[in-house]
Design a protein around this motif. Structure first.
Motif: not given
Length: 767
Positions: A74-85, A184-196
């Motif tokens: 749950h670092g800054s990059s994860s929070r930023l991606l979630l905020m962007l979404v 998708v983040l929980e299922l794949s552990q991939s921020h890329t898959a989740a963002f797609i």
């Protein structure tokens, strides 16, 4: 000494980052096994960034190593991606939320129903009440007074405050990409898959359009996605049973299941998904020999309480609130029984009094029990030439009217005896005389006007004089000979003595010669159905004592059961009408045809529900691609080829995470092929959510597998190139097709000078 043991343990298991990313799996999953070195019992080692829970006792008393899968950074990059979404999702849904400022498509239904809640006016709908209650609450909280009539699409809102109801639906719709990202983040552990996955939903014109209006769909999809997310989070807690997070996610799953079913009955599909997941989870626990039967029973009980009893309680509570709020008579009265209507303020049966049991000499109204079955009715008009015998029409009328009144006579006399009249009993033979025209209820072997296999019902004779075709035997459904006929509560059938048929309301609308009232026939098919069942509603007999109808009011469980019967019958009765736009399930995944929300010509403000074709066709292609990738991974495993840790992890994500999403897609799509009711394009959108999440996982693993073709750094460049092409394709297609959601004016797409010129890629699109 303790410090040295901890350092030694750390050296065995690798550094902290490696430990955090290691996965533990059930022994049955051969391809997912990884080695691990447990911490010696009684020892606890803490290092920076490492949980002290690793290697601790599980709450059920067995020693287990916690599965680290699902503990996403749950670092800054994860929070930023979630905020962007979240930011992109809200901005695309709330943009131009007040346009167009008139009623669009089914807003005429659900906006009106929200108004009914504000005014506490009873109505009927084929869906459970939660979605409409929330719409009404949103309108009330944002200043809407419930006075706009919502008569038809295109009606101007003018000064009425409608934005709150639209905004509420849009905000719930904005959570769909957020839930997709987190699932998708929980299922794949991939921020890329989740963002797609999130990007596909953010920039899908169909998801935007269906979220921007006063509809049930965004509310339904919110609860579906929330239920799936809660279920996935609960699955991640499997090695921490009965802890607070474990219980929290279990309860939230149950709450969201109740929410989904409380909006529409198709919420049953996500209940089935969670149910299958729970059965698999319990089967896994049964195979864990470290658990006692008592432990397994505790797990079973917890799931029964959290996923069955709690949702059932909440679902029933929704209806309890519904019945308390809607306590005034309204347009929904006629769909329900007379006993149900007696509880509604303003209905003529509310706080009324009448004799309790039917008697000879009484004046009555008789109501059919099917939906919109109507009251037994007659009038002076005759059947036209060529429509059976040219005798007086008998119909069913949906409204209360003086021509609904009938007199009850014995078979052999015209008037009741003096003194206290005799009561009508099960098995008695009676004659019903129409009070206004004095003709008897009559049937014979002529064909009914519309239902040709049934017999015609007419009014015959004059001043009670007729023939043997006027005689009907009273049957109390479920009764025995001699049972009395109770007003409001008894279900009664009228069996014609001469022909053996039963009085029947077909539900078919007569032509103009029948004043477009409902056809009444005599059915030779004697099976008990609501169409052949009637109840006595109004009952006037001055020679009998009256009772207050309040004593006959149904209790809560009765009206709950009746409301569900009426809703299910209403759903099954939704058949396509002439010239009505409907579609077939095979149309949906290919984006074959959309729905007009507003406007039909170049002078109108046009909104057209249609998915972003790039997103939808990519989802369709990804379904096939996913099956191919799973087949390849399974074949490689079955043949025993060696795979590195990365390939093993990809295979696990495809089979477990992707398999769950594929199952969700199938459960929300395949059942529509079995339905006989009218279907529309928007019914596919819950399945589309699962398809988009599966696409995120599939494409992410595909582009990450470029190192099978190229060496570094070329494989890295190819991976990034593939991701950029995907993102640019989605964004550019959204740029092209966004007028579908945000409104178009001017010439249509096939006409010169149109802003959508060249974008009508399929002839079936109608913009």
């Amino acid at each position: 000494m303790a410090k040295e043991e901890c350092l030694a343990q750390k050296n065995k298991t690798g550094d902290t980052a490696t430990l955090r990313n290691r996965k533990n799996f059930h022994p049955a999953e051969k391809i997912f096994q990884t080695s691990s070195t447990p911490v010696p019992k009684g020892k606890t080692c803490k290092t920076t960034g490492q949980s002290s829970e690793d290697g601790t006792q599980s709450s059920n008393g067995t020693s287990t190593q916690l599965s680290i899968r699902g503990h996403v950074s749950h670092g800054s990059s994860s929070r930023l991606l979630l905020m962007l979404v979240m930011g992109l999702s809200l901005s695309t849904r709330l943009y131009k939320i007040t346009d167009p400022p008139h009623v669009c498509w089914d807003e005429t239904h659900f906006g009106k129903m929200g108004s009914y809640y504000i005014n506490r006016t009873f109505f009927f709908d084929v869906h459970p009440p939660l979605g409409k209650m929330l719409i009404g609450l949103a309108g009330y909280m944002t200043g809407y007074d419930g006075t706009f009539p919502f008569i038809k699409p295109g009606d101007k809102y003018e000064h009425h405050n409608y934005w709150g109801m639209r905004g509420f639906c849009a905000v719930l719709g904005s959570f769909l990409p957020v839930f997709a990202y987190l699932i998708v983040l929980e299922l794949s552990q991939s921020h890329t898959a989740a963002f797609i996955a999130a990007t596909l939903l953010i920039f899908d014109t169909g998801c935007i359009t269906i979220s921007q209006y006063i509809l049930l769909d965004p509310i339904l999809m919110f609860f579906i996605m929330a239920a799936v997310f809660s279920m996935v989070k609960f699955n991640q807690q499997q090695n921490r049973p009965f802890t607070v997070p474990w219980c929290l996610w279990l309860v939230l799953t149950g709450v969201n299941l109740a929410g989904a079913l409380g909006v529409k009955f198709v919420g049953l599909f996500v209940i089935l998904l969670v149910g299958l997941n729970t059965i698999w989870d319990l089967w896994r626990l049964l195979g864990d020999l470290s658990l006692s039967l008592v432990d397994i029973a505790k797990h079973l009980l917890a799931r029964v309480v959290g996923l069955i009893l709690l949702p059932l309680f909440l679902y029933i509570t929704i209806f309890a609130v519904h019945f308390v709020v809607l306590n005034k008579s309204g347009p929904g009265d006629g769909f329900f029984s007379s006993a149900f209507q007696s509880r509604l303020i303003g209905n003529n049966l509310h706080n009324a009094s009448m004799p309790e049991y039917l008697a000879y000499g009484s004046t009555i109204t008789v109501k059919n029990l099917r939906i919109a079955g109507g009251y037994l009715h007659s009038h002076w008009h005759l059947y036209p030439e060529g429509v059976g015998a040219r005798q007086q029409q008998v119909t069913a009328y949906l409204h209360k009217d003086y021509n609904n009144l009938w007199l009850v006579h014995r078979q052999d006399d015209n008037n009741s005896h003096s003194g206290t009249p005799d009561l009508v009993r099960h098995g008695d033979i009676i004659r019903l005389e129409h009070k206004e025209t004095t003709r008897n209820l009559h049937s014979h072997l002529n064909q009914a006007p519309l239902t040709k296999k049934h017999f015609q019902v007419t009014g015959y004779g004059i001043n009670g004089t007729g023939d043997t075709n006027d005689l009907w035997q009273v049957e109390v459904c479920g009764g025995r000979k001699g049972d009395l006929v109770k007003v409001l509560r008894s279900k009664v059938r009228f069996h014609h003595r001469a022909t053996g048929c039963v009085l029947y309301s077909s539900g078919k609308t007569l032509p103009k010669w029948g004043w477009e009232q409902v056809e009444v026939t005599c059915s030779p098919y004697l099976k008990e159905t609501p169409s052949s069942q009637w109840n006595i509603e109004d009952h006037i007999n001055p020679k009998l004592p009256n009772i207050s109808l309040s004593v006959l009011k149904p209790h809560f469980l009765e009206i709950l059961l009746e409301s569900h019967i009426v809703m299910l019958r209403g759903n099954s009765g939704l058949k396509p009408k002439d010239n009505e736009m409907h579609s077939k399930p095979w149309h949906w995944p290919i984006n074959y045809q959309g729905l007009r929300f507003s406007g039909v010509n170049e002078t109108d403000y046009r909104v057209y529900l249609l998915g972003n074709p790039v997103v939808w066709w990519l989802n369709l292609a990804s379904l096939g691609l996913y099956l191919i990738m799973v087949a390849v991974a399974s074949t490689v495993q079955q043949r025993g080829f060696s795979m590195d840790q990365k390939r093993i992890e990809h295979a696990r994500v495809l089979l477990k995470g992707g398999g769950l999403l594929l199952l969700g897609w199938l459960l929300h799509y395949a059942p529509f092929y079995t339905m006989g009711r009218v279907l529309y394009y928007h019914h596919y959108f819950p399945a589309m959510l699962f398809s988009s999440m599966l696409t995120g996982i599939t494409l992410d693993i595909l582009v990450k597998s470029t190192d099978l073709l190229l060496q570094q750094p070329y494989s890295y460049w190819l991976e990034r190139f593939g991701q950029m092409v995907l993102l640019c394709s989605v964004l550019y297609s959204f740029y092209l097709f966004n007028p579908l959601s945000y409104g178009m004016t001017g010439p249509l797409a096939h006409e010169p000078g149109s802003t959508m010129a060249g974008l009508k890629w399929m002839d079936s699109w109608e913009f």
